[in-house]
Motif scaffolding. Structure first.
Motif, PDB file in Angstrom:
ATOM      1  N   ALA A  46     -62.494 -28.562  20.761  1.00 18.05           N
ATOM      2  CA  ALA A  46     -61.081 -28.941  20.791  1.00 18.05           C
ATOM      3  C   ALA A  46     -60.296 -28.134  19.754  1.00 18.05           C
ATOM      4  CB  ALA A  46     -60.937 -30.436  20.520  1.00 18.05           C
ATOM      5  N   TYR A  47     -60.910 -27.941  18.591  1.00 19.51           N
ATOM      6  CA  TYR A  47     -60.260 -27.174  17.521  1.00 19.51           C
ATOM      7  C   TYR A  47     -59.989 -25.741  17.969  1.00 19.51           C
ATOM      8  CZ  TYR A  47     -59.745 -24.687  13.074  1.00 19.51           C
ATOM      9  OH  TYR A  47     -59.304 -23.893  12.062  1.00 19.51           O
ATOM     10  N   ARG A  48     -60.962 -25.158  18.667  1.00 16.05           N
ATOM     11  CA  ARG A  48     -60.819 -23.760  19.077  1.00 16.05           C
ATOM     12  C   ARG A  48     -59.713 -23.542  20.094  1.00 16.05           C
ATOM     13  NH1 ARG A  48     -66.606 -22.385  18.861  1.00 16.05           N
ATOM     14  NH2 ARG A  48     -66.994 -22.216  16.622  1.00 16.05           N
ATOM     15  N   ARG A  49     -59.243 -24.620  20.716  1.00 17.33           N
ATOM     16  CA  ARG A  49     -58.083 -24.462  21.585  1.00 17.33           C
ATOM     17  C   ARG A  49     -56.830 -24.291  20.749  1.00 17.33           C
ATOM     18  NH1 ARG A  49     -56.552 -28.546  26.241  1.00 17.33           N
ATOM     19  NH2 ARG A  49     -54.670 -27.262  26.210  1.00 17.33           N
ATOM     20  N   GLN A  50     -56.801 -24.955  19.602  1.00 11.67           N
ATOM     21  CA  GLN A  50     -55.620 -24.926  18.744  1.00 11.67           C
ATOM     22  C   GLN A  50     -55.517 -23.621  17.958  1.00 11.67           C
ATOM     23  OE1 GLN A  50     -53.671 -27.955  18.431  1.00 11.67           O
ATOM     24  NE2 GLN A  50     -54.933 -28.472  20.209  1.00 11.67           N
ATOM     25  N   LEU A  70     -58.890 -26.749  32.130  1.00  9.46           N
ATOM     26  CA  LEU A  70     -57.455 -26.998  32.275  1.00  9.46           C
ATOM     27  C   LEU A  70     -57.061 -27.007  33.752  1.00  9.46           C
ATOM     28  CD1 LEU A  70     -55.716 -24.842  29.504  1.00  9.46           C
ATOM     29  CD2 LEU A  70     -56.923 -27.010  29.315  1.00  9.46           C
ATOM     30  N   PRO A  71     -56.129 -27.889  34.134  1.00  6.18           N
ATOM     31  CA  PRO A  71     -55.636 -27.881  35.521  1.00  6.18           C
ATOM     32  C   PRO A  71     -54.657 -26.718  35.749  1.00  6.18           C
ATOM     33  CG  PRO A  71     -54.496 -29.562  34.240  1.00  6.18           C
ATOM     34  CD  PRO A  71     -55.515 -28.954  33.319  1.00  6.18           C
ATOM     35  N   GLU A 105     -54.836 -23.637  37.029  1.00  2.00           N
ATOM     36  CA  GLU A 105     -55.277 -22.382  36.443  1.00  2.00           C
ATOM     37  C   GLU A 105     -54.323 -21.213  36.719  1.00  2.00           C
ATOM     38  OE1 GLU A 105     -59.540 -21.237  36.865  1.00  2.00           O
ATOM     39  OE2 GLU A 105     -58.644 -19.561  37.960  1.00  2.00           O
ATOM     40  N   ARG A 106     -53.911 -21.076  37.979  1.00  2.69           N
ATOM     41  CA  ARG A 106     -53.076 -19.941  38.354  1.00  2.69           C
ATOM     42  C   ARG A 106     -51.757 -19.945  37.579  1.00  2.69           C
ATOM     43  NH1 ARG A 106     -53.233 -16.300  42.752  1.00  2.69           N
ATOM     44  NH2 ARG A 106     -51.149 -15.476  43.082  1.00  2.69           N
ATOM     45  N   GLU A 107     -51.191 -21.105  37.459  1.00  2.00           N
ATOM     46  CA  GLU A 107     -49.951 -21.294  36.726  1.00  2.00           C
ATOM     47  C   GLU A 107     -50.139 -20.914  35.243  1.00  2.00           C
ATOM     48  OE1 GLU A 107     -47.006 -22.359  37.856  1.00  2.00           O
ATOM     49  OE2 GLU A 107     -46.159 -22.293  35.815  1.00  2.00           O
ATOM     50  N   VAL A 108     -51.251 -21.374  34.682  1.00  2.00           N
ATOM     51  CA  VAL A 108     -51.554 -21.115  33.271  1.00  2.00           C
ATOM     52  C   VAL A 108     -51.695 -19.611  33.031  1.00  2.00           C
ATOM     53  CG1 VAL A 108     -53.381 -21.339  31.533  1.00  2.00           C
ATOM     54  CG2 VAL A 108     -52.601 -23.359  32.777  1.00  2.00           C
ATOM     55  N   VAL A 109     -52.427 -18.929  33.910  1.00  3.09           N
ATOM     56  CA  VAL A 109     -52.638 -17.487  33.769  1.00  3.09           C
ATOM     57  C   VAL A 109     -51.318 -16.742  33.915  1.00  3.09           C
ATOM     58  CG1 VAL A 109     -53.762 -15.470  34.788  1.00  3.09           C
ATOM     59  CG2 VAL A 109     -55.041 -17.612  34.540  1.00  3.09           C
ATOM     60  N   ALA A 164     -53.342 -18.526  26.767  1.00  9.25           N
ATOM     61  CA  ALA A 164     -53.619 -19.377  27.922  1.00  9.25           C
ATOM     62  C   ALA A 164     -54.033 -20.785  27.497  1.00  9.25           C
ATOM     63  CB  ALA A 164     -54.699 -18.745  28.791  1.00  9.25           C
ATOM     64  N   LEU A 165     -54.557 -20.929  26.294  1.00  6.40           N
ATOM     65  CA  LEU A 165     -54.995 -22.249  25.847  1.00  6.40           C
ATOM     66  C   LEU A 165     -53.910 -22.981  25.067  1.00  6.40           C
ATOM     67  CD1 LEU A 165     -58.633 -21.288  24.907  1.00  6.40           C
ATOM     68  CD2 LEU A 165     -57.866 -22.685  26.816  1.00  6.40           C
ATOM     69  N   ASP A 166     -52.718 -22.372  25.015  1.00  8.46           N
ATOM     70  CA  ASP A 166     -51.602 -23.005  24.350  1.00  8.46           C
ATOM     71  C   ASP A 166     -51.925 -23.381  22.898  1.00  8.46           C
ATOM     72  OD1 ASP A 166     -49.045 -23.724  24.378  1.00  8.46           O
ATOM     73  OD2 ASP A 166     -49.292 -25.633  25.441  1.00  8.46           O
ATOM     74  N   PRO A 167     -52.344 -22.398  22.120  1.00 16.42           N
ATOM     75  CA  PRO A 167     -52.767 -22.692  20.750  1.00 16.42           C
ATOM     76  C   PRO A 167     -51.579 -22.881  19.808  1.00 16.42           C
ATOM     77  CG  PRO A 167     -52.821 -20.340  21.120  1.00 16.42           C
ATOM     78  CD  PRO A 167     -52.369 -20.960  22.426  1.00 16.42           C
ATOM     79  N   LYS A 168     -51.872 -23.352  18.607  1.00 14.42           N
ATOM     80  CA  LYS A 168     -50.832 -23.482  17.580  1.00 14.42           C
ATOM     81  C   LYS A 168     -50.912 -22.332  16.579  1.00 14.42           C
ATOM     82  CE  LYS A 168     -49.253 -27.568  18.831  1.00 14.42           C
ATOM     83  NZ  LYS A 168     -49.735 -27.342  20.211  1.00 14.42           N
TER      84      LYS A 168
END
Ligand SMILES: Nc1ncnc2c1ncn2[C@@H]1O[C@H](COP(=O)(O)OP(=O)(O)OP(=O)(O)O)[C@@H](O)[C@H]1O
Ligand SMILES: Nc1ncnc2c1ncn2[C@@H]1O[C@H](COP(=O)(O)OP(=O)(O)O)[C@@H](O)[C@H]1O
Ligand code: SF4
Ligand code: SF4
Ligand SMILES: [Mg+2]
Ligand SMILES: [Mg+2]
Lengths: 321, 337
Positions: B95-99, B130-131, B133-137, B175-179
């Motif tokens: 979870a941390y690695r997404r941030q 993540l749901p 996927e295409r949108e996120v990419v 893509a992972l929306d990090p901080k």
């Protein structure tokens, strides 16, 4: 008298899908004891040009024009003479070559090799010469016994320079000698190169994409774009007051620390480098040029006079004169 | 150590602290010796702040960055994110690695040559389930400046320019929306002309998404171009830190002064000689003393601190936003520092 004279030099690589015009009509000259910088982004033809000077290109490359080294035409030289020239008159330090040192041989043996191969020295004399060369590049003589992995990146680059100096050439061609080295090591290597030019009268062609580094070491600068020289002149003038918009973009890319204009304002150049197989019409730079005029897409540009001892291939220069 | 701890408690950045290293030590075993790659570091990165970490090759920048990412475990000290000590159990770490996302230096090396741009960017979102996927990419590519995004979906790395490849690497992180982005030499392998474009992108991401970044580099011009604060590292420790304008126009630590002096066009160069510093043999006293030009020139002796330079350890700098330097000589001109 000029040591090196390039007249309308072109290089075309022939590959399966067609021809790649990598260098397109470059004319330059270099005086004895002078330093010329060649700048340009990756793919602009810098390394190709450097290799053409010593005929080091692959067989499928076609070279045109004339390259005179001390008045002798390199392109028509016999192979035996060419080999002699490569060691005794001009040598080249390749881009990234410090990774190309033989990992299982002591660096001293690698530096001595050309001397022994060309019968320029007996083993004893060669050992002495290696010690001298190491000292000249700022390494202690005992380093001759080191293997490449025992040296840092900067020390390996010094070994490469010592190898290039082994047969006392009059010209050194250094292709990106400091790219990927950290700032302090880069400063050490550049100081060494400057000393070689100033104190030993060696002529230098140095290639880099960092104009600030070239301006620091070289008297003259040539900026290449898509295989052509687009600007040429005294290095400080080209760096601080470029006439070609591409040179201006290169000069602005490395900010002067402390300059408020570049603070939180990095400057780049949009667009992608041109594909040499599909060069734009007119001025090759027009798709990325921030000051392009309509006619730039169709008119032929050439190096026009742009002040004392300066030329630039841009329609704005021609208008100004 | 207690002094350091006390100072670390008193962290006060103008922006709320998001990611923090407290008295961090990272050691490796190296040919039978202990390499103290990170040897006592306090560093705080505020929300929406860009911090540059500079220093010469081998000084510990990458090790510090990897430890902040949770890829390396500290020998002692801690990493904190949003005020909480980093939890190394695998689920929490995931979870941390997404941030906090890593952006690697060499786009050629970090992209798989047989993977299309779409696949490369979709990899992270898939791992994290993540749901859309295409949108996120699509969004990530567009944010990284690859527009229109669908034109790049099916391209392979060798069909892209160096700058475009670096953008794909950045899109993969976005893509992972990090901080926080931790970028290790993000432009070192890029051409001069492309460099500014990528740096401008990092600034835009901060403005648009409020991203924080730690940018690891040995390029001081880069720090000047994009960072709010700079931390200068030498042999495992931060020896000077503060706002970029202050540190880079009036450096106080002799090591920072030497780094600045070798920039092209600076008037008087201090080219440091000597062997590159070795983290298995950190000198006593000030760790820079064997190479220090202020000590060598006799200026430290004139000021009466040469004895301290050779034998008295310096305090570990606290994670404060104000300009500070760990140097006995510099301390004379700023009492209380
Ligand atoms: N896994 C490891 N085992 C042993 N020593 C290591 C390890 N990783 C790093 N080191 C050592 O720790 C020191 C710091 O290395 P690090 O990679 O953090 O430097 P850096 O500042 O990122 O350098 P560069 O600018 O060259 O990338 C170096 O001396 C390195 O050799
Ligand atoms: N051996 C080769 N075969 C075919 N094309 C090549 C070869 N070497 C270089 N090129 C092409 O020639 C152009 C100039 O390359 P190069 O001289 O290496 O540029 P630079 O050194 O300025 O980066 C590029 O488009 C490159 O892809
Ligand atoms: S000729 Fe036109 S397109 Fe080319 S550099 Fe000059 S203004 Fe730009
Ligand atoms: S403490 Fe002394 S040796 Fe260390 S940097 Fe300062 S002046 Fe130099
Ligand atoms: Mg090249
Ligand atoms: Mg590193």
């Amino acid at each position: 008298m000029s040591l090196l004279e390039l007249d309308d030099v072109s290089v075309i690589y022939r590959i399966a899908s067609g021809e790649v015009p990598a260098v397109r009509g470059v004319s330059l000259s270099l005086d004895s004891g002078a330093a010329l910088g060649v700048a340009g982004e990756s793919g602009s033809g810098k390394s190709t040009l450097a290799m053409a000077l010593l005929r080091l290109l692959p067989r499928d490359a076609r070279v045109g024009g004339r390259i005179l080294l001390d008045g002798e035409d390199v392109l028509t030289m016999k192979w035996g003479r060419m080999r002699a020239v490569r060691w005794a008159e001009a040598s080249i330090v390749f881009q990234g070559a410090q990774h190309g040192l033989n990992p299982v041989r002591r660096v001293g043996d690698q530096i001595a090799e050309p001397l022994l191969v060309h019968n320029l020295a007996k083993p004893d004399a060669a050992r002495k010469r290696v010690a001298e060369l190491l000292e000249q590049v700022g390494l202690p003589a005992w380093r001759a016994r080191s293997y490449p992995h025992e040296l840092s990146g900067g020390q390996r680059q010094r070994v490469m320079i010592a190898m290039a100096l082994a047969c006392s050439p009059r010209l050194i061609i250094a292709d990106e000698p400091t790219t990927a080295l950290d700032v302090m090591v880069q400063a050490q290597v550049l100081t060494l190169i400057k000393e070689l030019v100033a104190e030993h009268g060696i002529s230098l062609i140095m290639i880099s994409h960092d104009l600030s580094v070239l301006a620091d070491v070289c008297d003259q600068l040539a900026v290449m774009y898509a295989g052509r020289v687009v600007e040429h002149g005294p290095s400080h003038e080209v760096f601080h007051d470029a006439r070609h918009p591409y040179s201006r973009a290169l000069a602005a890319a490395f900010p002067t620390v402390g300059d408020p204009v570049s603070r939180l304002a990095p400057k780049g150049l949009g667009g992608d480098p041109p594909d040499p197989m599909q060069l734009p019409t007119g001025c090759s730079f027009h798709p990325r040029c921030p000051v392009a005029l309509d006619e730039c897409a169709t008119m032929d540009v050439e190096l026009w006079a742009a002040g004392a001892g300066r030329t630039a291939a841009c329609v704005h220069v021609q208008e100004a004169s | 150590m207690t002094e350091t701890q006390a100072a670390a408690e008193a962290v006060s950045t103008t922006r709320p602290t998001l990611l923090e290293a407290r008295d961090l030590h990272v050691e490796f075993a190296s040919r039978g010796r202990r390499a103290r790659a990170v040897d006592g570091v306090n560093l705080a990165i505020g929300a929406g702040e860009i911090v540059a970490l500079v220093g010469e090759s081998g000084c510990g920048k990458t090790t510090l960055a990897r430890t902040l990412l949770g890829l390396e475990r500290p020998t002692s000290g801690e990493v904190r994110y949003g005020g909480n000590v980093l939890d190394y159990r695998s689920k929490a770490l995931k979870a941390y690695r997404r941030q906090v996302q890593l952006v690697l230096q060499d786009p050629m090396g970090s992209l798989n040559p047989r993977q299309t741009v779409y696949e490369a960017v979709a990899e992270g979102p898939r791992i994290h389930g993540l749901p859309d996927e295409r949108e996120v990419v699509t969004t990530a590519l567009s944010r990284a400046g690859l527009r229109p995004p669908d034109r790049f979906f099916l391209r392979y790395p060798h069909e892209l320019s160096g700058g475009q490849r670096q953008r794909v690497v950045i899109a993969g992180a976005l893509a992972l929306d990090p901080k926080v982005l931790i970028a290790d030499e993000p432009v070192a392998s890029l051409d001069a002309s492309v460099r500014g474009e990528i740096l401008a992108l990092l600034l835009r991401l901060r403005a648009d998404l409020g991203l924080s970044a730690l940018v690891v580099t040995h390029d001081l011009g880069l720090a000047w171009n994009i960072a709010d604060r700079v931390a200068v590292m030498y042999l495992g420790r931060i020896v000077e830190s503060g706002p970029v304008e202050q540190v880079l126009t009036a450096p106080r630590h002799p090591y920072t002064q030497a780094l600045m002096s070798v920039l092209p066009e600076s008037p008087e160069r201090v080219v440091l000689t000597g062997e590159p510093p070795d983290p298995t043999r950190i000198p006593g006293g000030c760790r820079f003393h064997a190479r220090c030009q202020v000590l060598a020139s006799g200026k430290a002796a004139e000021a009466g601190v040469d004895g301290k330079c050779r034998s008295e350890l310096l305090q570990i700098l606290p994670a404060v936003p104000e300009a500070q330097a760990a140097c006995h000589y510099a301390a004379l001109s700023q009492p209380g520092a």
